[in-house]
Scaffold this active site. Structure first.
Site, PDB file in Angstrom:
ATOM      1  N   ALA A   1       0.797  -1.232   0.000  1.00  0.00           N
ATOM      2  CA  ALA A   1       0.000   0.000   0.000  1.00  0.00           C
ATOM      3  C   ALA A   1       0.824   1.274   0.000  1.00  0.00           C
ATOM      4  O   ALA A   1       0.267   2.363   0.077  1.00  0.00           O
ATOM      5  CB  ALA A   1      -0.924  -0.002   1.214  1.00  0.00           C
TER       6      ALA A   1
ATOM      7  N   SER B   1       2.687   2.562  -2.421  1.00  0.00           N
ATOM      8  CA  SER B   1       2.848   3.269  -3.692  1.00  0.00           C
ATOM      9  C   SER B   1       1.857   2.737  -4.723  1.00  0.00           C
ATOM     10  O   SER B   1       1.233   1.693  -4.524  1.00  0.00           O
ATOM     11  CB  SER B   1       4.281   3.107  -4.230  1.00  0.00           C
ATOM     12  N   GLY B   2       1.737   3.480  -5.826  1.00  0.00           N
ATOM     13  CA  GLY B   2       0.977   3.022  -6.981  1.00  0.00           C
ATOM     14  C   GLY B   2      -0.467   2.680  -6.682  1.00  0.00           C
ATOM     15  O   GLY B   2      -1.187   3.399  -5.975  1.00  0.00           O
TER      16      GLY B   2
ATOM     17  N   GLY C   1      -1.785   0.270  -4.885  1.00  0.00           N
ATOM     18  CA  GLY C   1      -2.066   0.002  -3.479  1.00  0.00           C
ATOM     19  C   GLY C   1      -2.249   1.279  -2.679  1.00  0.00           C
ATOM     20  O   GLY C   1      -3.156   1.380  -1.845  1.00  0.00           O
TER      21      GLY C   1
ATOM     22  N   TYR D   1       5.856 -13.135 -14.825  1.00  0.00           N
ATOM     23  CA  TYR D   1       4.913 -12.162 -14.279  1.00  0.00           C
ATOM     24  C   TYR D   1       3.496 -12.482 -14.751  1.00  0.00           C
ATOM     25  O   TYR D   1       2.568 -12.569 -13.946  1.00  0.00           O
ATOM     26  CB  TYR D   1       5.298 -10.738 -14.688  1.00  0.00           C
TER      27      TYR D   1
END
Length: 298
Positions: A24, A26-27, A29, A176
């Protein structure tokens, strides 16, 4: 700080609700945590880097003065950390209403592995999430919680026929997409079980995040800079992308438990609910348990 308040203001308050958001700081989150705090929820920011988490918490408090934010140490690349986190939550919180499984890594440096000696991408994105859900399950069941698992467009493009035991043979880039494909299959299989927990699968489209930052990946700095420029120009901001998670939290339709952007090719746009795609319907839990039994002692 960018936030889609016009969208959020149409939704009822989340006062007295408690939400965990992994990754949570960055980005996607961070924007999810910010939006939940704006709606009045108590947010538990589950982060590996506590220093960055404190900075993110301060940013949220500047934007939402009444925000209720806790920070908890959480490293999804370590089963030991996941177990300690689960015990801490059980001992310190009476109920958890929402768990947003957002944490993940992309294209790590060569030969980087988890604390349990798993390839880092699969070990963190898939096996880490799997272990978290397994350890948290008793509390989630008791609380009738809702779990939101974040997947990716890359899940659609991944090799869906490869056996789980063969993922080590894949390239970092392909791992990924495969990790997100496995997460999607896991979410669907869990959603079909007789359980008190409600499962939703979301994908944010393509958004502006730091997932391709060169200091966090094996990508060269020039590629990371070009990638960020492309993301900035052509795709939507994480504050809009996170609305897929917010819609999942508010949704009451258990049949349409797959939330994605409504724009062309689901690259961007406001969220819409759909039924889960067919490719996620292959079971994976038994295969996962067998792999982990043969690989690590849990």
């Amino acid at each position: 700080m960018k936030m889609y308040t016009k969208y959020l203001d149409k939704l009822e308050s989340l006062e007295d609700k408690v939400a965990i958001v992994t990754g949570a700081n960055s980005g996607l989150g961070f924007q999810t945590a910010l939006s939940l705090a704006y709606k009045g929820a108590k947010v538990i920011m589950a982060c590996r880097n506590l220093e960055k988490a404190e900075i993110a918490k301060d940013k949220i408090l500047k934007e939402v003065k009444t925000a209720k934010i806790d920070i908890c140490k959480y490293d999804q690349g370590s089963f030991d950390s996941i177990e300690k986190f689960s015990i801490y939550i059980e001992e310190n919180y009476q109920h958890i209403d929402y768990l947003v499984c957002n944490a993940g890594v992309y294209f790590p440096k060569v030969n980087y592995r988890t604390k349990d000696n798993l390839e880092l991408t699969m070990g963190t994105n898939y096996f880490g999430t799997y272990h978290l859900l397994k350890k948290m399950n008793p509390m989630l069941e008791r609380c009738h919680s809702k779990v939101i698992v974040v997947t990716s467009l890359t899940a659609f493009l991944s090799n869906k026929s490869i056996d789980l035991k063969d993922f080590e043979k894949m390239s970092r880039n392909k791992n990924y997409g495969y990790s997100k494909c496995c997460l999607s299959r896991l979410t669907y299989e869990l959603s079909t079980k007789d359980t008190n927990v409600i499962y939703y699968l979301t994908h944010p489209g393509i958004c502006q995040t730091n997932i391709i930052s060169s200091d966090q990946t094996g990508l060269p700095s020039w590629f990371s800079k070009l990638g960020h420029l492309f993301l900035y120009i052509f795709v939507h901001h994480a504050s809009k992308a996170c609305l897929t998670n917010i819609k999942a939290i508010y949704s009451l339709d258990k049949d349409k438990n797959y939330i994605k952007p409504r724009g062309p090719f689901a690259i961007s746009g406001y969220p819409k609910a759909k039924k889960m795609p067919n490719f996620v319907k292959d079971p994976i839990i038994e295969e996962t348990e067998e792999y982990l039994r043969n690989t690590i002692k849990l």
